[in-house]
Structures are given as C-alpha cells and as structure tokens.
Scaffold this active site. Structure first.
Site, PDB file in Angstrom:
ATOM      1  N   TYR A  99       0.841  -1.189   0.000  1.00 36.57           N
ATOM      2  CA  TYR A  99       0.000   0.000   0.000  1.00 36.57           C
ATOM      3  C   TYR A  99       0.883   1.249   0.000  1.00 36.57           C
ATOM      4  O   TYR A  99       0.595   2.220  -0.686  1.00 36.57           O
ATOM      5  CB  TYR A  99      -0.921   0.003   1.224  1.00 36.57           C
ATOM      6  CG  TYR A  99      -1.893  -1.154   1.236  1.00 36.57           C
ATOM      7  CD1 TYR A  99      -3.091  -1.079   0.544  1.00 36.57           C
ATOM      8  CD2 TYR A  99      -1.616  -2.322   1.946  1.00 36.57           C
ATOM      9  CE1 TYR A  99      -3.993  -2.135   0.542  1.00 36.57           C
ATOM     10  CE2 TYR A  99      -2.502  -3.381   1.957  1.00 36.57           C
ATOM     11  CZ  TYR A  99      -3.685  -3.284   1.250  1.00 36.57           C
ATOM     12  OH  TYR A  99      -4.572  -4.323   1.257  1.00 36.57           O
ATOM     13  N   ASN A 125     -12.413  -1.974  -4.713  1.00 33.52           N
ATOM     14  CA  ASN A 125     -12.283  -2.329  -6.127  1.00 33.52           C
ATOM     15  C   ASN A 125     -13.496  -3.175  -6.535  1.00 33.52           C
ATOM     16  O   ASN A 125     -13.707  -4.255  -5.997  1.00 33.52           O
ATOM     17  CB  ASN A 125     -10.988  -3.125  -6.331  1.00 33.52           C
ATOM     18  CG  ASN A 125     -10.874  -3.740  -7.699  1.00 33.52           C
ATOM     19  OD1 ASN A 125     -11.523  -3.309  -8.652  1.00 33.52           O
ATOM     20  ND2 ASN A 125     -10.036  -4.761  -7.810  1.00 33.52           N
ATOM     21  N   CYS A 133      -6.385  -6.461  -7.229  1.00 27.31           N
ATOM     22  CA  CYS A 133      -6.209  -5.954  -5.871  1.00 27.31           C
ATOM     23  C   CYS A 133      -5.592  -7.006  -4.948  1.00 27.31           C
ATOM     24  O   CYS A 133      -5.010  -6.661  -3.918  1.00 27.31           O
ATOM     25  CB  CYS A 133      -7.524  -5.422  -5.319  1.00 27.31           C
ATOM     26  SG  CYS A 133      -8.916  -6.556  -5.443  1.00 27.31           S
ATOM     27  N   HIS A 134      -5.683  -8.278  -5.336  1.00 26.75           N
ATOM     28  CA  HIS A 134      -5.096  -9.339  -4.519  1.00 26.75           C
ATOM     29  C   HIS A 134      -3.568  -9.264  -4.497  1.00 26.75           C
ATOM     30  O   HIS A 134      -2.940  -9.878  -3.648  1.00 26.75           O
ATOM     31  CB  HIS A 134      -5.552 -10.720  -5.021  1.00 26.75           C
ATOM     32  CG  HIS A 134      -5.166 -11.006  -6.436  1.00 26.75           C
ATOM     33  ND1 HIS A 134      -5.912 -10.550  -7.507  1.00 26.75           N
ATOM     34  CD2 HIS A 134      -4.109 -11.687  -6.961  1.00 26.75           C
ATOM     35  CE1 HIS A 134      -5.338 -10.959  -8.631  1.00 26.75           C
ATOM     36  NE2 HIS A 134      -4.246 -11.643  -8.319  1.00 26.75           N
ATOM     37  N   GLU A 160      -0.423 -17.438  -9.171  1.00 22.50           N
ATOM     38  CA  GLU A 160       0.453 -16.590  -9.982  1.00 22.50           C
ATOM     39  C   GLU A 160       1.934 -16.847  -9.719  1.00 22.50           C
ATOM     40  O   GLU A 160       2.797 -16.220 -10.333  1.00 22.50           O
ATOM     41  CB  GLU A 160       0.141 -15.112  -9.705  1.00 22.50           C
ATOM     42  CG  GLU A 160      -1.243 -14.715 -10.164  1.00 22.50           C
ATOM     43  CD  GLU A 160      -1.523 -13.239  -9.949  1.00 22.50           C
ATOM     44  OE1 GLU A 160      -0.597 -12.466  -9.619  1.00 22.50           O
ATOM     45  OE2 GLU A 160      -2.686 -12.850 -10.135  1.00 22.50           O
TER      46      GLU A 160
END
Length: 176
Positions: A99, A125, A133-134, A160
């Site tokens: 963040y 989101n 956003c993850h 991912e």
C-alpha cells in the site's frame, strides 16, 4: 440497464456485471462490498460478448496460461479510486506491491495519497481479479485484507507463482 452473469471458478462463483460493453463488476461469492456499485434495473445476460471475453480471460488465468487482452473495464468510483485501480493494473502477474509503494507512486504522479487511503480504494475495487487488488500486501509482507477473503487472496497469489510462505496475517490494529 445492468447485465449480470455468474461464472464458476476455483475460488467459487464469480458474479459479473456489465453496462453492455464493459465489465463494471466482478465479485467473489460473499465478498465485502458485493454488488455495491449496482444500480437500476438488472437482467441476466450470459450470452453478452463482454462476458464471453471475460470467461475466456478467466479460463486462461486459472489455467496458468498466457492471458488474452483484458475485456473492456469500466469500474465506477471517484477519481482517486480510479487512479489507484489504474495502478493495480500495472502490477505484473506474479508480483506484489505494498500500500505504501502504491501511495508513493501516486504521489510521484501528483496525486496526494496515504497508504490508508490507498487501502480504502483497493478494498472497494469493484472488479476483483481482473483489476488485481489481490496483489497488494501490507508493509513487511503482511497478507492484509482482501474483500474476497484471505484464503482466496492466498490462492490467487500462489496461482500466480508468488511465494506466500513469508506472507503473514497481521494482528488486529496493525498499520498497513
């Protein structure tokens, strides 16, 4: 008119919304702020081309295959939230950002931002997974909030290729 459909996924049902030409929402089942941006009349329309394009993208994503172009996206939100969501699209698959780093990137672009404000925008989101956003983690690698739940966040990151072993769940009251 808002068009809706539901798709199956490894993280459970995904609920999609569209204005007919772009995706305006994608929520996991039970997600915080679920359908918060939906207004007016709705109609089921699974045959909508943008939903077909989204399904193809999600199929490739969950299979770990090369991704086709994103479908058109039209999230509804303030200019600040739009700026944050645009930054999220710049985080590469398999990588994370904090963040604080996102707040710094916004400041470098002339947008006043604090990590907590960025966290609020990330949490609201309306197009999960497609706007990733993850991929945002807290300071020091903490696996902080995800509107779809921390188990789904961890699953998506591991899908991912992110090593989540070092990501910790912060204690209540811990700063972003």
């Amino acid at each position: 008119m808002t068009y809706l459909t539901t798709l199956s996924s490894p993280v459970g049902p995904l609920h999609l919304a569209s204005d007919g030409g772009a995706v305006t929402g994608l929520w996991l089942e039970g997600q915080k702020y679920f359908a918060a941006t939906l207004t007016g009349e709705t109609r089921e329309a699974p045959e909508l081309p943008v939903f077909q394009q989204t399904a193809a993208w999600l199929d490739a994503y969950f299979a770990g295959k090369p991704l086709p172009a994103l479908p058109p996206l039209a999230p509804k939100g303030s200019p600040f939230r739009q700026a944050v969501w645009q930054l999220l699209l710049e985080i590469p698959r398999g990588q994370t950002a904090t963040y604080g780093a996102l707040a710094q990137a916004l400041r470098e672009r002339g947008v006043s931002a604090a990590p907590q404000a960025v966290g609020g925008a990330v949490g609201h989101n309306p197009i999960s997974i497609l706007i990733p956003c993850h991929r945002v983690v807290g300071a020091g690698g903490s696996l902080t909030g995800y509107a779809g739940g921390l188990a789904a966040k961890r699953y998506l990151l591991e899908l991912e290729g992110v090593d989540t072993a070092g990501l910790t769940v912060p204690k209540k009251g811990t700063a972003l």
